[in-house]
Scaffold this motif. Structure first.
Motif, short mmCIF file in Angstrom:
data_model
loop_
_atom_site.label_atom_id
_atom_site.label_comp_id
_atom_site.label_asym_id
_atom_site.label_seq_id
_atom_site.Cartn_x
_atom_site.Cartn_y
_atom_site.Cartn_z
N THR A 38 1.26 -0.75 -0.26
CA THR A 38 -0.18 0.09 -0.17
C THR A 38 0.69 1.52 -0.19
O THR A 38 0.97 2.31 -0.59
CB THR A 38 -0.47 0.33 1.19
N GLU A 39 1.94 1.16 1.11
CA GLU A 39 3.17 2.26 1.06
C GLU A 39 3.24 2.97 -0.24
O GLU A 39 3.40 3.23 -1.17
CB GLU A 39 4.14 2.24 1.68
N ILE A 40 3.85 1.62 -0.98
CA ILE A 40 4.36 1.75 -3.13
C ILE A 40 3.59 1.86 -3.27
O ILE A 40 3.99 3.31 -4.12
CB ILE A 40 5.02 0.86 -3.23
N PHE A 41 2.62 1.49 -4.08
CA PHE A 41 1.43 2.10 -4.70
C PHE A 41 0.37 3.14 -4.18
O PHE A 41 -0.46 3.66 -5.33
CB PHE A 41 0.47 0.69 -4.69
N SER A 42 1.01 4.06 -3.16
CA SER A 42 0.00 4.65 -2.02
C SER A 42 0.69 6.16 -3.84
O SER A 42 0.43 7.14 -3.93
CB SER A 42 -0.37 4.77 -1.16
N LYS A 43 1.61 5.86 -3.81
CA LYS A 43 2.54 6.69 -5.04
C LYS A 43 1.88 7.20 -6.63
O LYS A 43 1.56 8.39 -6.66
CB LYS A 43 3.55 6.56 -5.40
N CYS A 44 0.60 6.19 -6.64
CA CYS A 44 0.11 6.09 -8.01
C CYS A 44 -0.89 6.56 -7.90
O CYS A 44 -2.94 6.82 -8.59
CB CYS A 44 -0.10 4.81 -8.56
N ALA A 45 -1.63 7.26 -6.60
CA ALA A 45 -3.60 7.43 -6.51
C ALA A 45 -4.11 8.39 -7.15
O ALA A 45 -5.29 7.78 -8.04
CB ALA A 45 -3.21 8.86 -5.15
N ASP A 46 -3.31 9.40 -7.66
CA ASP A 46 -4.14 10.68 -8.64
C ASP A 46 -4.14 9.51 -10.20
O ASP A 46 -4.89 9.12 -10.72
CB ASP A 46 -2.90 11.32 -9.07
N GLU A 47 -2.94 8.32 -10.51
CA GLU A 47 -3.54 8.00 -11.62
C GLU A 47 -4.08 6.69 -11.87
O GLU A 47 -5.62 7.06 -12.65
CB GLU A 47 -1.90 7.42 -12.22
N ALA A 48 -4.50 6.37 -10.64
CA ALA A 48 -5.40 5.21 -9.95
C ALA A 48 -6.71 6.55 -10.68
O ALA A 48 -7.95 5.25 -10.57
CB ALA A 48 -5.46 4.57 -8.46
N ALA A 49 -6.80 7.37 -9.63
CA ALA A 49 -8.14 7.88 -9.82
C ALA A 49 -8.65 8.05 -11.54
O ALA A 49 -9.63 8.10 -11.74
CB ALA A 49 -8.16 9.20 -8.73
N ALA A 50 -7.72 9.46 -11.58
CA ALA A 50 -7.60 9.52 -13.17
C ALA A 50 -8.59 8.43 -14.12
O ALA A 50 -9.36 8.29 -15.10
CB ALA A 50 -6.64 9.69 -13.62
N TYR A 51 -7.64 7.18 -13.78
CA TYR A 51 -8.53 5.98 -14.35
C TYR A 51 -9.53 5.84 -14.11
O TYR A 51 -10.93 5.14 -15.17
CB TYR A 51 -7.35 4.52 -14.18
N GLY A 52 -9.67 5.58 -12.79
CA GLY A 52 -11.17 4.80 -12.40
C GLY A 52 -12.35 6.05 -12.75
O GLY A 52 -12.99 5.67 -13.16
N LYS A 53 -12.35 7.02 -12.80
CA LYS A 53 -13.16 8.15 -13.72
C LYS A 53 -13.59 7.58 -14.86
O LYS A 53 -13.90 8.10 -15.41
CB LYS A 53 -12.02 9.22 -12.94
N CYS A 54 -12.32 7.62 -16.03
CA CYS A 54 -12.43 7.70 -17.40
C CYS A 54 -13.10 6.07 -17.28
O CYS A 54 -14.36 5.92 -18.11
CB CYS A 54 -11.09 6.70 -17.79
N VAL A 55 -12.54 5.14 -16.04
CA VAL A 55 -13.57 4.25 -16.67
C VAL A 55 -15.25 3.93 -15.96
O VAL A 55 -16.31 4.07 -16.61
CB VAL A 55 -12.80 2.83 -15.86
N ALA A 56 -15.52 4.80 -14.78
CA ALA A 56 -16.84 5.47 -14.44
C ALA A 56 -17.72 6.09 -15.74
O ALA A 56 -18.39 5.90 -16.01
CB ALA A 56 -16.60 5.97 -13.53
N ALA A 57 -17.05 6.69 -16.18
CA ALA A 57 -17.86 7.82 -17.59
C ALA A 57 -18.18 6.71 -18.50
O ALA A 57 -18.70 7.39 -18.89
CB ALA A 57 -16.41 8.85 -17.17
N THR A 58 -16.82 6.13 -19.23
CA THR A 58 -17.76 5.57 -20.25
C THR A 58 -18.49 4.30 -20.00
O THR A 58 -18.55 3.55 -21.38
CB THR A 58 -15.60 4.88 -21.09
N THR A 59 -18.82 3.56 -19.19
CA THR A 59 -19.01 2.77 -18.71
C THR A 59 -20.50 2.98 -17.85
O THR A 59 -21.70 2.50 -16.90
CB THR A 59 -18.97 1.67 -17.59
N ALA A 60 -21.30 4.96 -17.71
CA ALA A 60 -22.92 5.48 -17.78
C ALA A 60 -23.81 4.87 -17.94
O ALA A 60 -23.83 3.84 -19.10
CB ALA A 60 -22.45 6.23 -17.97
N GLY A 61 -24.33 4.69 -17.10
CA GLY A 61 -25.48 2.66 -17.62
C GLY A 61 -25.44 1.98 -17.75
O GLY A 61 -24.55 1.59 -17.00
#
Length: 78
Positions: A18-41
Motif C-alpha cells: 500500500t505504501e509503494i502503490f499509494s504513490k499512484c493515487a492520482d493516476e488510479a483516480a484518473a483511470y477510475g474516473k475514465c472507466v466510470a464515465a465510459t460505462t455510465a448507464g
C-alpha cells in the motif's frame, strides 16, 4: 537460496504494497474516473477507451516498484 528466505522477502514486500502503490493515487483516480464515465448507464467498457489513463497508471506502478524506490531492505540490500 533458502525457501524460507524467499517467503520472508515476499511477505515484506506485501506489507509495503500500500505504501509503494499509494504513490499512484492520482493516476488510479484518473483511470477510475475514465472507466466510470465510459460505462455510465448500462454501457460496457470497451477496449482502449481509457488507454491513455491506463498507460499512465501502469507506468506509475512500474516506477513505484523499481528497485531505487523500494524501502530500505527491500531493494536487495541487507
Amino acid at each position: 537460496m533458502s525457501g524460507s528466505n524467499v517467503w520472508t522477502r515476499n511477505r515484506e514486500k506485501m506489507r509495503n504494497f500500500t505504501e509503494i502503490f499509494s504513490k499512484c493515487a492520482d493516476e488510479a483516480a484518473a483511470y477510475g474516473k475514465c472507466v466510470a464515465a465510459t460505462t455510465a448507464g448500462r454501457q460496457e467498457l470497451q477496449k482502449d477507451l481509457c488507454a491513455k489513463e491506463f498507460e499512465a497508471l501502469k507506468n506509475c506502478f512500474v516506477k513505484a516498484v523499481s528497485v531505487k524506490n523500494l524501502p530500505a531492505g527491500l531493494d536487495g540490500s541487507s
